[in-house]
Design a protein around this motif. Structure first.
Motif, PDB file in Angstrom:
ATOM      1  N   ALA A  43       0.851  -1.196   0.000  1.00 52.45           N
ATOM      2  CA  ALA A  43       0.000   0.000   0.000  1.00 52.45           C
ATOM      3  C   ALA A  43       0.885   1.243   0.000  1.00 52.45           C
ATOM      4  O   ALA A  43       2.078   1.182   0.292  1.00 52.45           O
ATOM      5  CB  ALA A  43      -0.920   0.007   1.221  1.00 52.45           C
ATOM      6  N   GLY A  44       0.275   2.369  -0.341  1.00 57.17           N
ATOM      7  CA  GLY A  44       0.975   3.641  -0.274  1.00 57.17           C
ATOM      8  C   GLY A  44       2.090   3.801  -1.283  1.00 57.17           C
ATOM      9  O   GLY A  44       3.033   4.562  -1.055  1.00 57.17           O
ATOM     10  N   VAL A  45       2.000   3.110  -2.409  1.00 63.06           N
ATOM     11  CA  VAL A  45       3.043   3.206  -3.428  1.00 63.06           C
ATOM     12  C   VAL A  45       2.776   4.410  -4.321  1.00 63.06           C
ATOM     13  O   VAL A  45       1.647   4.627  -4.765  1.00 63.06           O
ATOM     14  CB  VAL A  45       3.093   1.918  -4.278  1.00 63.06           C
ATOM     15  N   SER A  46       3.802   5.193  -4.589  1.00 67.08           N
ATOM     16  CA  SER A  46       3.688   6.379  -5.440  1.00 67.08           C
ATOM     17  C   SER A  46       4.837   6.387  -6.435  1.00 67.08           C
ATOM     18  O   SER A  46       5.705   5.495  -6.426  1.00 67.08           O
ATOM     19  CB  SER A  46       3.751   7.650  -4.584  1.00 67.08           C
ATOM     20  N   LYS A  47       4.855   7.400  -7.286  1.00 70.93           N
ATOM     21  CA  LYS A  47       5.944   7.534  -8.247  1.00 70.93           C
ATOM     22  C   LYS A  47       7.296   7.600  -7.536  1.00 70.93           C
ATOM     23  O   LYS A  47       8.298   7.060  -8.029  1.00 70.93           O
ATOM     24  CB  LYS A  47       5.738   8.788  -9.104  1.00 70.93           C
ATOM     25  N   LYS A  48       7.327   8.222  -6.360  1.00 66.78           N
ATOM     26  CA  LYS A  48       8.583   8.380  -5.637  1.00 66.78           C
ATOM     27  C   LYS A  48       9.081   7.064  -5.049  1.00 66.78           C
ATOM     28  O   LYS A  48      10.285   6.907  -4.820  1.00 66.78           O
ATOM     29  CB  LYS A  48       8.422   9.417  -4.519  1.00 66.78           C
ATOM     30  N   THR A  49       8.170   6.144  -4.774  1.00 60.26           N
ATOM     31  CA  THR A  49       8.562   4.923  -4.067  1.00 60.26           C
ATOM     32  C   THR A  49       8.434   3.638  -4.880  1.00 60.26           C
ATOM     33  O   THR A  49       8.883   2.585  -4.443  1.00 60.26           O
ATOM     34  CB  THR A  49       7.722   4.761  -2.789  1.00 60.26           C
ATOM     35  N   VAL A  50       7.819   3.707  -6.057  1.00 61.28           N
ATOM     36  CA  VAL A  50       7.518   2.472  -6.784  1.00 61.28           C
ATOM     37  C   VAL A  50       8.765   1.678  -7.150  1.00 61.28           C
ATOM     38  O   VAL A  50       8.766   0.440  -7.098  1.00 61.28           O
ATOM     39  CB  VAL A  50       6.652   2.770  -8.026  1.00 61.28           C
ATOM     40  N   CYS A  51       9.851   2.350  -7.509  1.00 63.83           N
ATOM     41  CA  CYS A  51      11.067   1.622  -7.881  1.00 63.83           C
ATOM     42  C   CYS A  51      11.691   0.916  -6.679  1.00 63.83           C
ATOM     43  O   CYS A  51      12.473  -0.032  -6.844  1.00 63.83           O
ATOM     44  CB  CYS A  51      12.076   2.555  -8.539  1.00 63.83           C
ATOM     45  N   ASN A  52      11.333   1.364  -5.463  1.00 64.47           N
ATOM     46  CA  ASN A  52      11.850   0.722  -4.263  1.00 64.47           C
ATOM     47  C   ASN A  52      11.217  -0.637  -4.007  1.00 64.47           C
ATOM     48  O   ASN A  52      11.671  -1.371  -3.117  1.00 64.47           O
ATOM     49  CB  ASN A  52      11.621   1.616  -3.036  1.00 64.47           C
ATOM     50  N   TYR A  76      -1.169  -1.181  -8.632  1.00 66.94           N
ATOM     51  CA  TYR A  76      -2.474  -0.607  -8.939  1.00 66.94           C
ATOM     52  C   TYR A  76      -3.388  -0.812  -7.728  1.00 66.94           C
ATOM     53  O   TYR A  76      -3.675  -1.950  -7.356  1.00 66.94           O
ATOM     54  CB  TYR A  76      -3.073  -1.262 -10.186  1.00 66.94           C
ATOM     55  N   PRO A  77      -3.837   0.276  -7.090  1.00 66.31           N
ATOM     56  CA  PRO A  77      -4.625   0.149  -5.860  1.00 66.31           C
ATOM     57  C   PRO A  77      -6.043  -0.345  -6.073  1.00 66.31           C
ATOM     58  O   PRO A  77      -6.685  -0.815  -5.131  1.00 66.31           O
ATOM     59  CB  PRO A  77      -4.617   1.574  -5.294  1.00 66.31           C
ATOM     60  N   THR A  78      -6.559  -0.252  -7.301  1.00 69.24           N
ATOM     61  CA  THR A  78      -7.927  -0.674  -7.592  1.00 69.24           C
ATOM     62  C   THR A  78      -7.973  -1.369  -8.947  1.00 69.24           C
ATOM     63  O   THR A  78      -7.055  -1.239  -9.767  1.00 69.24           O
ATOM     64  CB  THR A  78      -8.893   0.527  -7.643  1.00 69.24           C
ATOM     65  N   THR A  79      -9.067  -2.085  -9.204  1.00 69.08           N
ATOM     66  CA  THR A  79      -9.255  -2.716 -10.505  1.00 69.08           C
ATOM     67  C   THR A  79      -9.320  -1.667 -11.604  1.00 69.08           C
ATOM     68  O   THR A  79      -8.813  -1.868 -12.707  1.00 69.08           O
ATOM     69  CB  THR A  79     -10.544  -3.548 -10.518  1.00 69.08           C
ATOM     70  N   GLU A  80      -9.942  -0.517 -11.300  1.00 64.47           N
ATOM     71  CA  GLU A  80     -10.051   0.557 -12.296  1.00 64.47           C
ATOM     72  C   GLU A  80      -8.676   1.054 -12.717  1.00 64.47           C
ATOM     73  O   GLU A  80      -8.429   1.329 -13.893  1.00 64.47           O
ATOM     74  CB  GLU A  80     -10.885   1.716 -11.743  1.00 64.47           C
ATOM     75  N   SER A  81      -7.756   1.186 -11.757  1.00 67.07           N
ATOM     76  CA  SER A  81      -6.420   1.643 -12.114  1.00 67.07           C
ATOM     77  C   SER A  81      -5.664   0.580 -12.906  1.00 67.07           C
ATOM     78  O   SER A  81      -4.838   0.896 -13.764  1.00 67.07           O
ATOM     79  CB  SER A  81      -5.638   2.041 -10.858  1.00 67.07           C
ATOM     80  N   LEU A  82      -5.957  -0.698 -12.663  1.00 68.09           N
ATOM     81  CA  LEU A  82      -5.330  -1.771 -13.431  1.00 68.09           C
ATOM     82  C   LEU A  82      -5.715  -1.703 -14.893  1.00 68.09           C
ATOM     83  O   LEU A  82      -4.939  -2.080 -15.774  1.00 68.09           O
ATOM     84  CB  LEU A  82      -5.740  -3.132 -12.858  1.00 68.09           C
ATOM     85  N   GLN A  83      -6.887  -1.202 -15.205  1.00 68.65           N
ATOM     86  CA  GLN A  83      -7.370  -1.148 -16.579  1.00 68.65           C
ATOM     87  C   GLN A  83      -6.548  -0.213 -17.455  1.00 68.65           C
ATOM     88  O   GLN A  83      -6.743  -0.165 -18.659  1.00 68.65           O
ATOM     89  CB  GLN A  83      -8.840  -0.722 -16.598  1.00 68.65           C
ATOM     90  N   GLN A  84      -5.618   0.513 -16.865  1.00 68.90           N
ATOM     91  CA  GLN A  84      -4.738   1.370 -17.660  1.00 68.90           C
ATOM     92  C   GLN A  84      -3.641   0.573 -18.343  1.00 68.90           C
ATOM     93  O   GLN A  84      -2.916   1.110 -19.168  1.00 68.90           O
ATOM     94  CB  GLN A  84      -4.074   2.413 -16.761  1.00 68.90           C
ATOM     95  N   THR A  85      -3.474  -0.704 -18.013  1.00 69.93           N
ATOM     96  CA  THR A  85      -2.372  -1.482 -18.560  1.00 69.93           C
ATOM     97  C   THR A  85      -2.673  -1.926 -19.984  1.00 69.93           C
ATOM     98  O   THR A  85      -2.716  -3.100 -20.289  1.00 69.93           O
ATOM     99  CB  THR A  85      -2.062  -2.707 -17.682  1.00 69.93           C
ATOM    100  N   VAL A  86      -2.869  -0.948 -20.851  1.00 65.00           N
ATOM    101  CA  VAL A  86      -3.173  -1.211 -22.252  1.00 65.00           C
ATOM    102  C   VAL A  86      -1.887  -1.161 -23.055  1.00 65.00           C
ATOM    103  O   VAL A  86      -1.088  -0.259 -22.907  1.00 65.00           O
ATOM    104  CB  VAL A  86      -4.151  -0.147 -22.799  1.00 65.00           C
TER     105      VAL A  86
END
Length: 217
Positions: free
Chosen positions: A74-83, A130-140
């Motif tokens: 949880a709490g993953v952002s652009k600043k922390t995702v690579c970590n 992706y915190p939600t299913t809706e955000s996962l749908q961006q993986t086009v």
């Protein structure tokens, strides 16, 4: 090690700069004429979460992800995702550059390039949250690919689905249910025929397992 710009992992065409790569990637992801893999990504997750949980339940396992589980990431952002991928793991994978990218609806991706960012045939990994299913749908993915049927499996006791896609680039894509509708996404990509199907599958499984073990630790 992370940079603010990202590079494309599409069909293998050269991109002039990291900024142009990010622009090209965003354009492909949002092009409604090439959105068939929205359905692919969501179906992959549904297959993995449903069948993976059923397999674990029938075998008596209590560690499989179930609907409503508290998220283990949880709490993953652009600043922390690579970590999400440790420095030692990045060295093991021969990563040259880790480039974070913010997604809509709270998602974040890290592009882990094993080649130069302007390589004609890039290779590497993507790790995304992706915190939600809706955000996962961006993986086009707008590239011309032929997807295999999604394979349900368990990664560190979590329901998952894996799919291999063939085109100018070969890719293995893995979605892992990390609880409460959140998803860990791992992709391995490279030029056609540069890896065997087994290597593609194993590489995403191993990296996803590494990320989940690190969260437990």
């Amino acid at each position: 090690m992370a940079s603010e710009d990202t590079s494309t992992h599409g069909s293998g065409s050269a991109v002039g700069s990291p900024k142009e790569a990010a622009s090209a990637l965003t354009k492909r992801r949002r092009d409604p004429a090439k959105s068939m893999l929205i359905l692919t990504a969501v179906l992959s997750l549904a297959v993995g979460a449903g069948l993976g949980y059923a397999i674990a339940h029938s075998s008596g396992s209590t560690s499989a992800s179930a609907p409503g589980d508290a998220p283990i990431i949880a709490g993953v952002s652009k600043k922390t995702v690579c970590n999400l991928v440790s420095g030692s793991m990045q060295q093991q994978l021969s990563i040259r550059e880790a480039s974070p990218m913010a997604e809509e609806k709270g998602g974040a991706s890290c592009y882990l390039l094993m080649t130069e960012d302007d390589a004609a045939e890039p290779a590497g990994f993507v790790v995304a949250f992706y915190p939600t299913t809706e955000s996962l749908q961006q993986t086009v993915d707008g590239t011309d690919v032929i997807p295999e049927k999604a394979e349900p499996l368990l990664i560190e006791g979590r329901a998952a689905a894996r799919q291999v896609l063939y085109g100018d680039a070969w890719k293995a894509q893995l979605t892992v249910d990390v609880g409460d509708g959140a998803t860990l996404y791992v992709e391995r990509f490279g030029p056609k025929d540069s890896l065997s199907e087994r290597e593609l599958r194993q590489s995403v499984d191993d990296l996803a397992a590494s990320v989940l073990k690190r969260q437990k630790a």
